[in-house]
Design a protein around this motif. Structure first.
Motif, PDB file in Angstrom:
ATOM      1  N   GLN A  56      25.678  69.999  59.895  1.00 60.57           N
ATOM      2  CA  GLN A  56      26.725  70.994  60.133  1.00 60.57           C
ATOM      3  C   GLN A  56      27.990  70.661  59.347  1.00 60.57           C
ATOM      4  OE1 GLN A  56      27.134  71.218  64.369  1.00 60.57           O
ATOM      5  NE2 GLN A  56      25.226  72.354  64.627  1.00 60.57           N
ATOM      6  N   GLU A  57      28.344  69.391  59.296  1.00 58.88           N
ATOM      7  CA  GLU A  57      29.528  68.979  58.531  1.00 58.88           C
ATOM      8  C   GLU A  57      29.314  69.241  57.043  1.00 58.88           C
ATOM      9  OE1 GLU A  57      33.239  67.550  57.497  1.00 58.88           O
ATOM     10  OE2 GLU A  57      32.455  68.210  59.427  1.00 58.88           O
ATOM     11  N   PHE A  58      28.121  68.961  56.554  1.00 53.71           N
ATOM     12  CA  PHE A  58      27.797  69.222  55.158  1.00 53.71           C
ATOM     13  C   PHE A  58      27.926  70.712  54.854  1.00 53.71           C
ATOM     14  CE2 PHE A  58      24.602  70.513  52.018  1.00 53.71           C
ATOM     15  CZ  PHE A  58      25.037  69.797  50.921  1.00 53.71           C
ATOM     16  N   MET A  59      27.373  71.542  55.720  1.00 56.30           N
ATOM     17  CA  MET A  59      27.446  72.989  55.518  1.00 56.30           C
ATOM     18  C   MET A  59      28.898  73.478  55.560  1.00 56.30           C
ATOM     19  SD  MET A  59      24.482  73.983  54.816  1.00 56.30           S
ATOM     20  CE  MET A  59      24.725  75.731  54.870  1.00 56.30           C
ATOM     21  N   ARG A  60      29.717  72.915  56.437  1.00 59.25           N
ATOM     22  CA  ARG A  60      31.134  73.289  56.492  1.00 59.25           C
ATOM     23  C   ARG A  60      31.835  72.960  55.181  1.00 59.25           C
ATOM     24  NH1 ARG A  60      35.766  71.237  56.747  1.00 59.25           N
ATOM     25  NH2 ARG A  60      35.052  69.108  56.946  1.00 59.25           N
ATOM     26  N   ARG A  61      31.552  71.767  54.648  1.00 58.63           N
ATOM     27  CA  ARG A  61      32.165  71.376  53.361  1.00 58.63           C
ATOM     28  C   ARG A  61      31.687  72.276  52.235  1.00 58.63           C
ATOM     29  NH1 ARG A  61      30.807  66.039  55.037  1.00 58.63           N
ATOM     30  NH2 ARG A  61      29.184  66.001  53.449  1.00 58.63           N
ATOM     31  N   GLN A  62      30.382  72.607  52.246  1.00 57.11           N
ATOM     32  CA  GLN A  62      29.850  73.471  51.193  1.00 57.11           C
ATOM     33  C   GLN A  62      30.488  74.861  51.250  1.00 57.11           C
ATOM     34  OE1 GLN A  62      28.643  70.924  49.375  1.00 57.11           O
ATOM     35  NE2 GLN A  62      27.282  72.480  48.607  1.00 57.11           N
ATOM     36  N   ARG A  63      30.689  75.408  52.441  1.00 57.32           N
ATOM     37  CA  ARG A  63      31.342  76.709  52.576  1.00 57.32           C
ATOM     38  C   ARG A  63      32.774  76.653  52.059  1.00 57.32           C
ATOM     39  NH1 ARG A  63      30.156  76.703  58.089  1.00 57.32           N
ATOM     40  NH2 ARG A  63      27.917  76.646  58.185  1.00 57.32           N
ATOM     41  N   ALA A  64      33.471  75.548  52.352  1.00 56.40           N
ATOM     42  CA  ALA A  64      34.854  75.397  51.884  1.00 56.40           C
ATOM     43  C   ALA A  64      34.894  75.317  50.352  1.00 56.40           C
ATOM     44  CB  ALA A  64      35.489  74.153  52.495  1.00 56.40           C
ATOM     45  N   ILE A  65      33.955  74.600  49.769  1.00 52.17           N
ATOM     46  CA  ILE A  65      33.894  74.498  48.304  1.00 52.17           C
ATOM     47  C   ILE A  65      33.609  75.858  47.698  1.00 52.17           C
ATOM     48  CG2 ILE A  65      32.502  73.581  46.399  1.00 52.17           C
ATOM     49  CD1 ILE A  65      32.180  71.005  48.118  1.00 52.17           C
ATOM     50  N   GLU A  66      32.671  76.587  48.261  1.00 51.85           N
ATOM     51  CA  GLU A  66      32.328  77.918  47.752  1.00 51.85           C
ATOM     52  C   GLU A  66      33.506  78.884  47.898  1.00 51.85           C
ATOM     53  OE1 GLU A  66      30.331  80.700  45.777  1.00 51.85           O
ATOM     54  OE2 GLU A  66      29.681  78.631  46.028  1.00 51.85           O
ATOM     55  N   ALA A  67      34.242  78.785  48.992  1.00 47.12           N
ATOM     56  CA  ALA A  67      35.419  79.644  49.186  1.00 47.12           C
ATOM     57  C   ALA A  67      36.479  79.344  48.124  1.00 47.12           C
ATOM     58  CB  ALA A  67      35.990  79.446  50.588  1.00 47.12           C
ATOM     59  N   ARG A  68      36.690  78.058  47.829  1.00 52.36           N
ATOM     60  CA  ARG A  68      37.663  77.693  46.782  1.00 52.36           C
ATOM     61  C   ARG A  68      37.232  78.223  45.420  1.00 52.36           C
ATOM     62  NH1 ARG A  68      37.421  71.957  47.383  1.00 52.36           N
ATOM     63  NH2 ARG A  68      37.205  71.966  49.611  1.00 52.36           N
ATOM     64  N   ARG A  69      35.942  78.143  45.142  1.00 54.19           N
ATOM     65  CA  ARG A  69      35.435  78.641  43.855  1.00 54.19           C
ATOM     66  C   ARG A  69      35.640  80.152  43.738  1.00 54.19           C
ATOM     67  NH1 ARG A  69      29.779  75.277  43.672  1.00 54.19           N
ATOM     68  NH2 ARG A  69      30.678  73.300  43.007  1.00 54.19           N
ATOM     69  N   GLN A  70      35.430  80.874  44.813  1.00 56.84           N
ATOM     70  CA  GLN A  70      35.631  82.317  44.775  1.00 56.84           C
ATOM     71  C   GLN A  70      37.103  82.661  44.563  1.00 56.84           C
ATOM     72  OE1 GLN A  70      33.929  84.012  48.304  1.00 56.84           O
ATOM     73  NE2 GLN A  70      31.822  83.662  47.610  1.00 56.84           N
ATOM     74  N   VAL A  71      37.992  81.889  45.173  1.00 55.51           N
ATOM     75  CA  VAL A  71      39.432  82.111  44.992  1.00 55.51           C
ATOM     76  C   VAL A  71      39.800  81.837  43.534  1.00 55.51           C
ATOM     77  CG1 VAL A  71      41.722  81.235  45.574  1.00 55.51           C
ATOM     78  CG2 VAL A  71      40.064  81.684  47.379  1.00 55.51           C
TER      79      VAL A  71
END
Length: 112
Positions: A92-107
């Motif tokens: 779950q922590e890994f998935m949270r970090r991956q979502r945060a990274i993907e959100a930054r990339r989209q921004v």
């Protein structure tokens, strides 16, 4: 069932359960070294000895490499559940970090 009628205390039932022989269904359900009966431990000892004797005849055995591994008793049920919950928390922590990274990339893509 004297436990439910009050003729047997929970403490006494627990003491009786801990006195069950190795290999009984209670120990098999909880895991650990007592999950195996004394007979099973004896058979494993013989099996391990035969495997070690056969291994000595091989090339690896003459060099002392790759000895046969002894079979480990089943883990305690609580240990398995704790490892599973730890693994779930890590996933779950890994998935949270991956979502945060993907959100930054989209921004960053939008900013370009």
């Amino acid at each position: 069932m004297d436990l439910w009628r009050g003729g047997l205390t929970l403490r006494r039932a627990a003491v009786l359960a801990t006195q069950l022989p190795a290999g009984s269904r209670v120990w098999q359900a909880t895991g650990g070294p007592r999950a195996w009966s004394d007979e099973y431990h004896g058979l494993l000892a013989v099996k391990n000895r035969v495997e070690r004797l056969e291994w000595r005849k091989t090339e690896d055995g003459s060099k002392g490499k790759n000895p046969p591994q002894m079979q480990e008793p089943p883990p305690f049920v609580g240990d398995v559940q704790a490892k599973a919950s730890t693994a779930d928390a890590k996933a779950q922590e890994f998935m949270r970090r991956q979502r945060a990274i993907e959100a930054r990339r989209q921004v960053e893509r939008r900013a370009m």
